[in-house]
Design a protein around this motif. Structure first.
Motif, mmCIF file in Angstrom:
data_model
loop_
_atom_site.group_PDB
_atom_site.id
_atom_site.type_symbol
_atom_site.label_atom_id
_atom_site.label_comp_id
_atom_site.label_asym_id
_atom_site.label_seq_id
_atom_site.Cartn_x
_atom_site.Cartn_y
_atom_site.Cartn_z
ATOM 1 N N ILE A 73 -2.703 -4.660 5.006
ATOM 2 C CA ILE A 73 -2.689 -3.545 4.152
ATOM 3 C C ILE A 73 -1.040 -3.134 4.076
ATOM 4 N N LYS A 74 -0.187 -3.417 5.078
ATOM 5 C CA LYS A 74 1.245 -3.157 4.893
ATOM 6 C C LYS A 74 1.864 -4.113 3.937
ATOM 7 N N ILE A 75 1.358 -5.545 4.161
ATOM 8 C CA ILE A 75 1.973 -6.624 3.253
ATOM 9 C C ILE A 75 1.640 -6.350 1.833
ATOM 10 N N ARG A 76 0.439 -5.869 1.746
ATOM 11 C CA ARG A 76 0.172 -5.497 0.221
ATOM 12 C C ARG A 76 0.826 -4.398 -0.298
ATOM 13 N N GLY A 77 1.337 -3.655 0.524
ATOM 14 C CA GLY A 77 1.887 -2.240 0.135
ATOM 15 C C GLY A 77 3.572 -2.854 -0.197
ATOM 16 N N GLN A 78 3.959 -3.662 0.471
ATOM 17 C CA GLN A 78 5.384 -4.070 0.276
ATOM 18 C C GLN A 78 5.401 -4.948 -0.992
ATOM 19 N N PHE A 79 4.387 -5.434 -1.591
ATOM 20 C CA PHE A 79 4.283 -6.333 -2.638
ATOM 21 C C PHE A 79 4.102 -5.603 -3.722
ATOM 22 N N ASN A 80 3.305 -4.194 -3.429
ATOM 23 C CA ASN A 80 3.505 -3.054 -4.676
ATOM 24 C C ASN A 80 4.379 -2.678 -4.829
ATOM 25 N N THR A 81 5.268 -2.456 -3.806
ATOM 26 C CA THR A 81 6.737 -1.965 -4.064
ATOM 27 C C THR A 81 7.600 -2.673 -4.986
ATOM 28 N N VAL A 82 7.304 -4.116 -4.669
ATOM 29 C CA VAL A 82 8.012 -4.950 -5.586
ATOM 30 C C VAL A 82 7.507 -4.836 -7.072
ATOM 31 N N LEU A 83 6.391 -5.046 -7.399
ATOM 32 C CA LEU A 83 5.623 -4.964 -8.433
ATOM 33 C C LEU A 83 5.923 -3.642 -9.301
ATOM 34 N N SER A 84 6.013 -2.481 -8.591
ATOM 35 C CA SER A 84 6.457 -1.171 -8.949
ATOM 36 C C SER A 84 7.741 -1.244 -9.660
ATOM 37 N N TRP A 85 8.785 -1.824 -8.884
ATOM 38 C CA TRP A 85 10.084 -1.796 -9.239
ATOM 39 C C TRP A 85 10.119 -2.786 -10.586
ATOM 40 N N ILE A 86 9.404 -3.905 -10.713
ATOM 41 C CA ILE A 86 9.518 -4.858 -11.844
ATOM 42 C C ILE A 86 9.150 -4.035 -13.120
ATOM 43 N N GLU A 87 7.949 -3.219 -13.063
ATOM 44 C CA GLU A 87 7.613 -2.277 -13.731
ATOM 45 C C GLU A 87 8.547 -1.528 -14.659
ATOM 46 N N LYS A 88 9.163 -0.901 -13.390
ATOM 47 C CA LYS A 88 10.204 0.126 -13.966
ATOM 48 C C LYS A 88 11.434 -0.643 -14.496
ATOM 49 N N ARG A 89 11.821 -1.892 -14.067
ATOM 50 C CA ARG A 89 12.764 -2.231 -14.466
ATOM 51 C C ARG A 89 12.753 -3.098 -15.780
ATOM 52 N N TYR A 90 11.689 -4.008 -15.877
ATOM 53 C CA TYR A 90 11.455 -4.906 -16.859
ATOM 54 C C TYR A 90 10.189 -4.544 -17.886
ATOM 55 N N GLY A 91 9.500 -3.385 -17.385
ATOM 56 C CA GLY A 91 8.297 -3.117 -18.459
ATOM 57 C C GLY A 91 6.940 -3.786 -18.086
ATOM 58 N N TYR A 92 7.147 -4.709 -17.143
ATOM 59 C CA TYR A 92 5.794 -5.516 -16.903
ATOM 60 C C TYR A 92 4.887 -4.546 -16.091
ATOM 61 N N LYS A 93 3.559 -4.227 -16.654
ATOM 62 C CA LYS A 93 2.729 -3.296 -15.882
ATOM 63 C C LYS A 93 2.484 -3.758 -14.614
ATOM 64 N N ASN A 94 2.224 -2.837 -13.423
ATOM 65 C CA ASN A 94 1.759 -3.278 -12.235
ATOM 66 C C ASN A 94 0.221 -3.270 -12.156
ATOM 67 N N LEU A 95 -0.334 -4.377 -12.149
ATOM 68 C CA LEU A 95 -1.731 -4.587 -12.352
ATOM 69 C C LEU A 95 -2.367 -4.357 -10.810
ATOM 70 N N LEU A 96 -1.521 -4.588 -9.897
ATOM 71 C CA LEU A 96 -1.801 -4.485 -8.491
ATOM 72 C C LEU A 96 -2.523 -3.170 -8.318
ATOM 73 N N LEU A 97 -2.372 -2.254 -9.006
ATOM 74 C CA LEU A 97 -2.920 -0.893 -8.860
ATOM 75 C C LEU A 97 -4.120 -0.552 -9.278
ATOM 76 N N GLU A 98 -4.667 -1.846 -9.915
ATOM 77 C CA GLU A 98 -6.166 -1.780 -10.501
ATOM 78 C C GLU A 98 -7.218 -2.587 -9.499
ATOM 79 N N VAL A 99 -6.377 -3.252 -8.646
ATOM 80 C CA VAL A 99 -7.327 -4.106 -7.788
ATOM 81 C C VAL A 99 -7.384 -3.456 -6.593
ATOM 82 N N ASP A 100 -8.824 -3.184 -6.314
ATOM 83 C CA ASP A 100 -9.451 -2.555 -5.059
ATOM 84 C C ASP A 100 -8.922 -3.179 -3.836
#
Length: 249
Positions: free
Chosen positions: A28-55
């Motif tokens: 879960i810690k690894i997943r959380g770190q990856f989620n942080t990266v994807l959230s930054w990419i969404e904020k910076r470049y506009g690519y939606k963080n789809l990991l939030l939709e993955v259970d």
């Protein structure tokens, strides 16, 4: 679909050293770190963080029974410890029940007579250039705790480093990896069951309960809550269990 596949592969991996699956907490810690990266990419470049939709997957693993030493087992272990610094450190751990970070952070001035002040801890997760920093204790408390005669005698025998303010390390706190390695060496030499260094804390509390200590007294001595002591540390010795069961007729 790629994120689901990545997650499935991650949860299926095993530790190459142990051959066992990684813990749910670690994954879960690894997943959380990856989620942080994807959230930054969404904020910076506009690519939606789809990991939030993955259970998040769930893995139920039975909790291991807490391991402790009796006083007799500790006496066997400590009889093999021929280094004065580690003899004192391990004795403090077993007979005070304090966390290792609190003991690593002890200053020479914290020890006066039959009492020790615990008001800080060593934190190894720093953001600066240093590999460690001094912070408050886990419970954010400053406690002046009385110690038993065994610890008092150890204080009289032990000679702290002449330079530096740290009681055990001198100029800087003892490295935890070195302490773990030394602990394992003496455990192997003594032949007692292998436990974690933190289990010396559990052993101290179990010993107090075995001796009939009031639960509030136990909580005060280790600077924890009564609820946490009851939930985590209320482990009776085997002989206590047998004595209780023998009274049922």
């Amino acid at each position: 679909e790629m994120l689901y596949q990545w997650q499935d592969d991650l949860w299926a991996k095993k530790n190459l050293k142990t051959g066992k699956y990684f813990s749910q907490k670690y994954l879960i810690k690894i997943r959380g770190q990856f989620n942080t990266v994807l959230s930054w990419i969404e904020k910076r470049y506009g690519y939606k963080n789809l990991l939030l939709e993955v259970d998040k997957p769930k893995r139920r693993i039975a909790k291991k029974e807490m391991q402790i030493w009796t006083r007799e087992q500790f006496e066997t272990f400590i009889s093999y410890v021929d280094d004065s610094t580690y003899h004192a450190l391990f004795t403090f751990m077993f007979f005070t029940g304090r966390r290792k970070g609190e003991l690593f952070a002890l200053y020479k001035t914290d020890i006066k007579g039959d009492r020790i002040t615990f008001d800080k801890s060593v934190n190894r997760r720093t953001f600066g250039n240093s590999t460690w920093e001094i912070t408050s204790t886990k419970a954010d408390k400053s406690c002046n705790i009385p110690v038993c005669k065994v610890v008092q005698d150890e204080i009289k025998r032990y000679n702290p480093p002449k330079t530096g303010k740290f009681y055990f390390g001198g100029e800087k706190p003892l490295p935890p990896t070195t302490v773990d390695r030394v602990f394992k060496k003496y455990v192997d030499m003594s032949g007692v069951p292998m436990i974690r260094l933190h289990d010396l804390r559990h052993s101290f509390v179990s010993m107090l309960i075995h001796l009939g200590a009031n639960i509030y007294c136990v909580a005060d001595l280790i600077s924890d809550t009564v609820e946490m002591v009851t939930k985590t540390y209320g482990h009776l010795y085997e002989e206590d269990k047998m004595n209780i069961l023998s009274k049922i007729r």
